[in-house]
Design an enzyme around this catalytic site. Structure first.
Site, PDB file in Angstrom:
ATOM      1  N   HIS A   1       1.783   4.441  -2.909  1.00  0.00           N
ATOM      2  CA  HIS A   1       1.829   5.893  -2.727  1.00  0.00           C
ATOM      3  C   HIS A   1       3.195   6.451  -3.125  1.00  0.00           C
ATOM      4  O   HIS A   1       3.295   7.489  -3.788  1.00  0.00           O
ATOM      5  CB  HIS A   1       1.548   6.245  -1.260  1.00  0.00           C
ATOM      6  CG  HIS A   1       0.125   6.067  -0.853  1.00  0.00           C
ATOM      7  ND1 HIS A   1      -0.931   6.631  -1.548  1.00  0.00           N
ATOM      8  CD2 HIS A   1      -0.430   5.417   0.205  1.00  0.00           C
ATOM      9  CE1 HIS A   1      -2.076   6.322  -0.944  1.00  0.00           C
ATOM     10  NE2 HIS A   1      -1.790   5.583   0.115  1.00  0.00           N
TER      11      HIS A   1
ATOM     12  N   HIS B   1       0.833  -1.211   0.000  1.00  0.00           N
ATOM     13  CA  HIS B   1       0.000   0.000   0.000  1.00  0.00           C
ATOM     14  C   HIS B   1       0.867   1.260   0.000  1.00  0.00           C
ATOM     15  O   HIS B   1       0.676   2.164  -0.826  1.00  0.00           O
ATOM     16  CB  HIS B   1      -0.914  -0.020   1.226  1.00  0.00           C
ATOM     17  CG  HIS B   1      -1.829   1.155   1.311  1.00  0.00           C
ATOM     18  ND1 HIS B   1      -3.088   1.155   0.747  1.00  0.00           N
ATOM     19  CD2 HIS B   1      -1.676   2.384   1.890  1.00  0.00           C
ATOM     20  CE1 HIS B   1      -3.670   2.325   0.968  1.00  0.00           C
ATOM     21  NE2 HIS B   1      -2.831   3.085   1.659  1.00  0.00           N
ATOM     22  N   GLU B   2       1.815   1.317   0.928  1.00  0.00           N
ATOM     23  CA  GLU B   2       2.662   2.501   1.030  1.00  0.00           C
ATOM     24  C   GLU B   2       3.593   2.629  -0.167  1.00  0.00           C
ATOM     25  O   GLU B   2       3.905   3.744  -0.606  1.00  0.00           O
ATOM     26  CB  GLU B   2       3.461   2.470   2.333  1.00  0.00           C
ATOM     27  CG  GLU B   2       2.609   2.473   3.588  1.00  0.00           C
ATOM     28  CD  GLU B   2       1.655   3.656   3.652  1.00  0.00           C
ATOM     29  OE1 GLU B   2       1.984   4.727   3.085  1.00  0.00           O
ATOM     30  OE2 GLU B   2       0.593   3.523   4.268  1.00  0.00           O
TER      31      GLU B   2
END
Length: 238
Positions: free
Chosen positions: A21, A17-18
């Site tokens: 980003h 997820h990170e």
């Protein structure tokens, strides 16, 4: 060992997820000051391309910190860049879920086909997303269904304990759930950030509420996590 495997899998889903980003920020030209897996004290770090990449003490979480002076600089960025940055985490989780379900299909018994490899993971991803939305809509009436990281690891360990081949299924389920949860239009979640960014773009005067609304959202989210954790601890120690 199954509980350790589930905990590591959960950390991997958060990392994906990170990382989504982070890669999106780099792709659209946003400066990144820090990329951290985990919260709290930094255990080790390395600077890469002007970004400090950290491994922190509390591994179940993470963040990408843009190299900006404050919310004014953030809101001055083009709207499409902000939306791309916010969407990238959930999109990365959905792609990871497709990969997990493809592996689950590959190790499942029976004959396999190219159509199965393409269609089955997509169907499982959509089904998990639908189930997650139904579960979210029931939370206010069924608070006992709330689950913290403690509950995810506990139930995930039981699920995988029956067969190691279930691990990619669990990975897909957790990844889709994280994507759907983060797309909810509630600050400080990714979906909430997108809604706030669009509203500020439509009416600049709303910018003064950006930080207070985000702070209130963080407090509400932490309170919810604390409630779910206490509930899970009581459930599994009883």
């Amino acid at each position: 060992m199954t509980y350790v495997a589930v905990a590591l899998l959960l950390g991997l889903v958060i990392l994906v997820h990170e990382l989504g980003h982070f890669l999106a920020a780099k792709a659209v030209g946003l400066p990144v000051a820090r990329f951290s897996l985990g919260f709290g004290p930094v255990l080790c770090s390395r600077t890469w391309g002007g970004t400090r990449c950290c491994l922190s003490a509390v591994p179940f979480g993470g963040y990408v910190l843009l190299a900006l002076a404050g919310e004014k600089d953030y809101l001055a960025l083009p709207l499409w860049r902000r939306i791309a940055f916010s969407l990238a985490g959930p999109v990365a989780n959905l792609l990871f879920a497709l990969c997990c379900y493809a592996v689950a299909y590959a190790v499942s018994p029976g004959e396999h086909s190219l159509a199965g490899y393409c269609g089955r993971p997509l169907a499982w991803t959509l089904g998990t997303a639908q189930a997650m939305l139904v579960a979210i809509s029931r939370l206010f009436d069924h608070t006992q269904e709330l689950s913290s990281l403690v509950g995810i690891v506990a139930e995930g360990g039981r699920f995988v304990g029956a067969s190691a081949s279930r691990l990619p299924v669990l990975g897909g389920s957790i990844s889709v759930s994280l994507a759907v949860f983060n797309l909810l239009p509630l600050p400080p979640l990714d979906g909430g950030k997108i809604v706030c960014d669009v509203l500020v773009r439509c009416r600049a005067g709303l910018a003064r509420y950006y930080v207070p609304v985000s702070a209130c959202g963080w407090l509400a989210l932490m309170a919810l996590m604390l409630y779910a954790t206490i509930q899970d601890v009581c459930r599994y120690l009883a």
